[in-house]
Write a protein that holds these residues in place. Structure first.
Motif, PDB file in Angstrom:
ATOM      1  N   GLU A 184       0.833  -1.193   0.000  1.00  0.00           N
ATOM      2  CA  GLU A 184       0.000   0.000   0.000  1.00  0.00           C
ATOM      3  C   GLU A 184       0.875   1.254   0.000  1.00  0.00           C
ATOM      4  N   CYS A 185       0.566   2.182  -0.888  1.00  0.00           N
ATOM      5  CA  CYS A 185       1.302   3.438  -0.963  1.00  0.00           C
ATOM      6  C   CYS A 185       1.019   4.258   0.295  1.00  0.00           C
ATOM      7  N   PRO A 186       2.054   4.733   0.990  1.00  0.00           N
ATOM      8  CA  PRO A 186       1.825   5.527   2.207  1.00  0.00           C
ATOM      9  C   PRO A 186       1.352   6.954   1.913  1.00  0.00           C
ATOM     10  N   TYR A 187       1.320   7.355   0.652  1.00  0.00           N
ATOM     11  CA  TYR A 187       0.843   8.684   0.269  1.00  0.00           C
ATOM     12  C   TYR A 187      -0.639   8.659  -0.116  1.00  0.00           C
ATOM     13  N   CYS A 188      -0.986   7.836  -1.123  1.00  0.00           N
ATOM     14  CA  CYS A 188      -2.361   7.848  -1.651  1.00  0.00           C
ATOM     15  C   CYS A 188      -3.174   6.617  -1.242  1.00  0.00           C
ATOM     16  N   MET A 189      -2.565   5.690  -0.521  1.00  0.00           N
ATOM     17  CA  MET A 189      -3.217   4.496   0.037  1.00  0.00           C
ATOM     18  C   MET A 189      -3.744   3.508  -1.009  1.00  0.00           C
ATOM     19  N   THR A 190      -3.269   3.591  -2.244  1.00  0.00           N
ATOM     20  CA  THR A 190      -3.654   2.601  -3.242  1.00  0.00           C
ATOM     21  C   THR A 190      -2.637   1.467  -3.239  1.00  0.00           C
ATOM     22  N   TYR A 191      -3.072   0.312  -3.712  1.00  0.00           N
ATOM     23  CA  TYR A 191      -2.181  -0.842  -3.753  1.00  0.00           C
ATOM     24  C   TYR A 191      -1.357  -0.821  -5.031  1.00  0.00           C
ATOM     25  N   ASN A 192      -0.080  -1.135  -4.885  1.00  0.00           N
ATOM     26  CA  ASN A 192       0.873  -1.202  -5.981  1.00  0.00           C
ATOM     27  C   ASN A 192       1.374  -2.632  -6.110  1.00  0.00           C
ATOM     28  N   ASP A 193       1.728  -3.014  -7.324  1.00  0.00           N
ATOM     29  CA  ASP A 193       2.315  -4.323  -7.583  1.00  0.00           C
ATOM     30  C   ASP A 193       3.833  -4.188  -7.596  1.00  0.00           C
ATOM     31  N   ILE A 194       4.496  -5.216  -7.098  1.00  0.00           N
ATOM     32  CA  ILE A 194       5.951  -5.256  -7.120  1.00  0.00           C
ATOM     33  C   ILE A 194       6.381  -6.701  -7.311  1.00  0.00           C
ATOM     34  N   GLU A 195       7.474  -6.896  -7.993  1.00  0.00           N
ATOM     35  CA  GLU A 195       8.055  -8.226  -8.178  1.00  0.00           C
ATOM     36  C   GLU A 195       9.219  -8.366  -7.202  1.00  0.00           C
ATOM     37  N   ILE A 196       9.187  -9.388  -6.358  1.00  0.00           N
ATOM     38  CA  ILE A 196      10.221  -9.633  -5.356  1.00  0.00           C
ATOM     39  C   ILE A 196      11.091 -10.798  -5.799  1.00  0.00           C
TER      40      ILE A 196
ATOM     41  N   VAL B 106      11.048   3.076  -4.790  1.00  0.00           N
ATOM     42  CA  VAL B 106      10.197   2.877  -5.956  1.00  0.00           C
ATOM     43  C   VAL B 106       9.180   4.016  -6.001  1.00  0.00           C
ATOM     44  N   ASP B 107       8.684   4.306  -7.187  1.00  0.00           N
ATOM     45  CA  ASP B 107       7.643   5.315  -7.340  1.00  0.00           C
ATOM     46  C   ASP B 107       6.286   4.645  -7.339  1.00  0.00           C
ATOM     47  N   CYS B 108       5.315   5.308  -6.703  1.00  0.00           N
ATOM     48  CA  CYS B 108       3.946   4.802  -6.704  1.00  0.00           C
ATOM     49  C   CYS B 108       3.441   4.759  -8.140  1.00  0.00           C
ATOM     50  N   GLN B 109       2.724   3.699  -8.484  1.00  0.00           N
ATOM     51  CA  GLN B 109       2.199   3.533  -9.832  1.00  0.00           C
ATOM     52  C   GLN B 109       1.027   4.476 -10.095  1.00  0.00           C
ATOM     53  N   ILE B 110       0.458   5.079  -9.048  1.00  0.00           N
ATOM     54  CA  ILE B 110      -0.686   5.976  -9.205  1.00  0.00           C
ATOM     55  C   ILE B 110      -0.288   7.438  -9.024  1.00  0.00           C
ATOM     56  N   CYS B 111       0.306   7.791  -7.870  1.00  0.00           N
ATOM     57  CA  CYS B 111       0.604   9.200  -7.576  1.00  0.00           C
ATOM     58  C   CYS B 111       2.055   9.594  -7.855  1.00  0.00           C
ATOM     59  N   CYS B 112       2.883   8.633  -8.230  1.00  0.00           N
ATOM     60  CA  CYS B 112       4.297   8.848  -8.612  1.00  0.00           C
ATOM     61  C   CYS B 112       5.182   9.343  -7.467  1.00  0.00           C
ATOM     62  N   SER B 113       4.743   9.265  -6.226  1.00  0.00           N
ATOM     63  CA  SER B 113       5.556   9.675  -5.083  1.00  0.00           C
ATOM     64  C   SER B 113       6.612   8.625  -4.780  1.00  0.00           C
ATOM     65  N   PRO B 114       7.796   9.028  -4.300  1.00  0.00           N
ATOM     66  CA  PRO B 114       8.851   8.061  -3.977  1.00  0.00           C
ATOM     67  C   PRO B 114       8.541   7.330  -2.669  1.00  0.00           C
ATOM     68  N   ILE B 115       8.678   6.024  -2.684  1.00  0.00           N
ATOM     69  CA  ILE B 115       8.369   5.182  -1.528  1.00  0.00           C
ATOM     70  C   ILE B 115       9.598   4.358  -1.184  1.00  0.00           C
ATOM     71  N   GLU B 116       9.954   4.343   0.099  1.00  0.00           N
ATOM     72  CA  GLU B 116      11.029   3.476   0.568  1.00  0.00           C
ATOM     73  C   GLU B 116      10.426   2.116   0.878  1.00  0.00           C
ATOM     74  N   ILE B 117      10.931   1.092   0.211  1.00  0.00           N
ATOM     75  CA  ILE B 117      10.446  -0.283   0.376  1.00  0.00           C
ATOM     76  C   ILE B 117      11.536  -1.100   1.058  1.00  0.00           C
TER      77      ILE B 117
END
Length: 63
Positions: A10-22, A34-45
């Protein structure tokens, strides 16, 4: 056979779910930006193995 495993976080900015390959061999215990797939904000994973499965910790870049 794929070397990655699809997960969601879940994106900590816009709260939408993002997909990631681990990649379980290389991504566990590593921190990524990584950047959020919706709001493009940088997220520390951070991906960690809890012993019961993988846990993805997603934090805002400014935390």
């Amino acid at each position: 056979m794929s070397l990655t495993r699809p997960e969601k976080f879940e994106c900590p900015y816009c709260m939408t779910y993002n997909d990631i390959e681990i990649d379980e061999d290389n991504d566990i215990g590593q921190q990524q930006i990584v950047d959020c797939q919706i709001c493009c904000s940088p997220i520390e994973i951070y991906v960690q193995d809890t012993g019961f499965g993988l846990e993805i910790i997603a934090k805002r870049d400014d935390e």
